[in-house]
Design an enzyme around this catalytic site. Structure first.
Site, PDB file in Angstrom:
ATOM      1  N   LEU A   1      10.536 -20.867  -4.736  1.00 24.37           N
ATOM      2  CA  LEU A   1       9.650 -19.972  -3.987  1.00 24.37           C
ATOM      3  C   LEU A   1       8.290 -20.067  -4.648  1.00 24.37           C
ATOM      4  O   LEU A   1       8.205 -20.140  -5.878  1.00 24.37           O
ATOM      5  CB  LEU A   1      10.175 -18.528  -4.093  1.00 24.37           C
TER       6      LEU A   1
ATOM      7  N   HIS B   1       2.248   3.159  -9.027  1.00 29.32           N
ATOM      8  CA  HIS B   1       2.033   1.733  -9.305  1.00 29.32           C
ATOM      9  C   HIS B   1       3.203   1.178 -10.123  1.00 29.32           C
ATOM     10  O   HIS B   1       3.674   0.075  -9.878  1.00 29.32           O
ATOM     11  CB  HIS B   1       0.727   1.519 -10.067  1.00 29.32           C
TER      12      HIS B   1
ATOM     13  N   ASP C   1       0.838  -1.206   0.000  1.00 29.87           N
ATOM     14  CA  ASP C   1       0.000   0.000   0.000  1.00 29.87           C
ATOM     15  C   ASP C   1       0.869   1.251   0.000  1.00 29.87           C
ATOM     16  O   ASP C   1       1.984   1.244   0.512  1.00 29.87           O
ATOM     17  CB  ASP C   1      -0.923  -0.020   1.231  1.00 29.87           C
TER      18      ASP C   1
END
Ligand code: IPE
Ligand code: IPE
Ligand code: MG
Length: 254
Positions: free
Chosen positions: A137, A43, A26
């Protein structure tokens, strides 16, 4: 059956390096605003931080990284921002999947895909298929995800597949239908950007997760910031309902 059991029914290990980190990324808009840039520039910069954090997690031995990219509530944003975010997601999938695969990373996308266009759905399916057997991962991107949506879809899918469970079912039966049935519950939750809320992220799975909030905005969240979060996690005593004495006795016995 679920691969991992709920932290409310068994006591999971509390490893020194979190096995699973879940992040609410955020603060992109505020980062851009401070620099007199359009929100979308935040973004874009945020994507670079995704790359950095994925790499750092892989190197630190984190097994699962889950990133909240777009919530079911984010459709309420202005149409041009929503469409920019969707385009960015598609571009990321197209550009990054090869690199993820080279690095032996398994990619999973969770969330309601019913509002995604065909092209995006196809890219998601291809990316998941290509990387399905990778082992270094597991990177999960939550896109159009909501914790309540997840629980509701799990109940609906379970009852469709196993109508005999209508009158009663247990946690483990339900869990195997949740979006993240393939992963242990997060050990560490991080939210950047200063807000101290869950915003309908992994409601079920965060039951016993250690929570870490930082004012750092996501486009500024680097490897050092990740390490600071892990260090904070390492100072916590994870009791899972037991007393401190019980936890300490157990670690002395081990
Ligand atoms: C998080 O940053 C990214 C998404 C929700 C997609 P924000 O866009 O929410 O940034 P702020 O909170 O407005 O600064
Ligand atoms: C949460 O961020 C969702 C993502 C990071 C994708 P928001 O910025 O949308 O959260 P709220 O609405 O301020 O709680
Ligand atoms: Mg925000």
């Amino acid at each position: 059956m679920a691969l991992f059991q709920s932290s409310t029914s068994v006591i999971p290990d509390a490893p020194a390096v979190p096995r699973h980190i879940a992040i609410i990324m955020d603060g992109n808009g505020r980062w851009a605003k401070k620099r007199f840039l359009p929100r979308v520039a935040g973004h874009q910069r945020g994507v670079e931080r995704v790359r950095e954090v994925v790499k750092a997690c892989r190197e630190l031995g984190v097994e699962y990284l889950t990133l909240f990219a777009f919530s079911s509530e984010n459709w309420r944003r202005p149409a041009d921002e929503v469409s920019f975010l969707m385009q960015l997601f598609l571009k990321m999938l197209e550009r990054e999947v090869g690199k993820l695969h080279e690095n032996n990373i398994r990619l999973k996308i969770i969330g309601d895909r019913s509002h995604f266009d065909d092209k995006l759905c196809q890219r998601i399916a291809e990316a998941e298929q290509l990387t399905a057997n990778n082992t270094s991962l597991t990177l999960t991107i939550a896109a159009n995800y909501g914790g309540r949506w997840d629980i509701m879809q799990a109940v609906q899918s379970m009852l469709q597949a196993r109508p005999e469970l209508t009158s009663s079912f247990n946690e483990a039966e339900l869990e195997s239908y949740l979006s993240m049935h393939y992963a242990p519950e997060p050990d560490l939750f991080i939210r950047t950007g200063g807000e101290q809320r869950i915003s309908n992220f992994l409601l079920w799975q965060l039951a016993y997760t250690e929570l870490y909030f930082t004012d750092t905005l996501w486009p500024a969240f680097n490897r050092e910031a990740l390490q600071a979060a892990i260090q904070s996690y390492q100072t916590r005593e994870r009791r899972f309902g037991r007393t401190s004495e019980q936890v300490q006795r157990k670690s002395a016995d081990a």
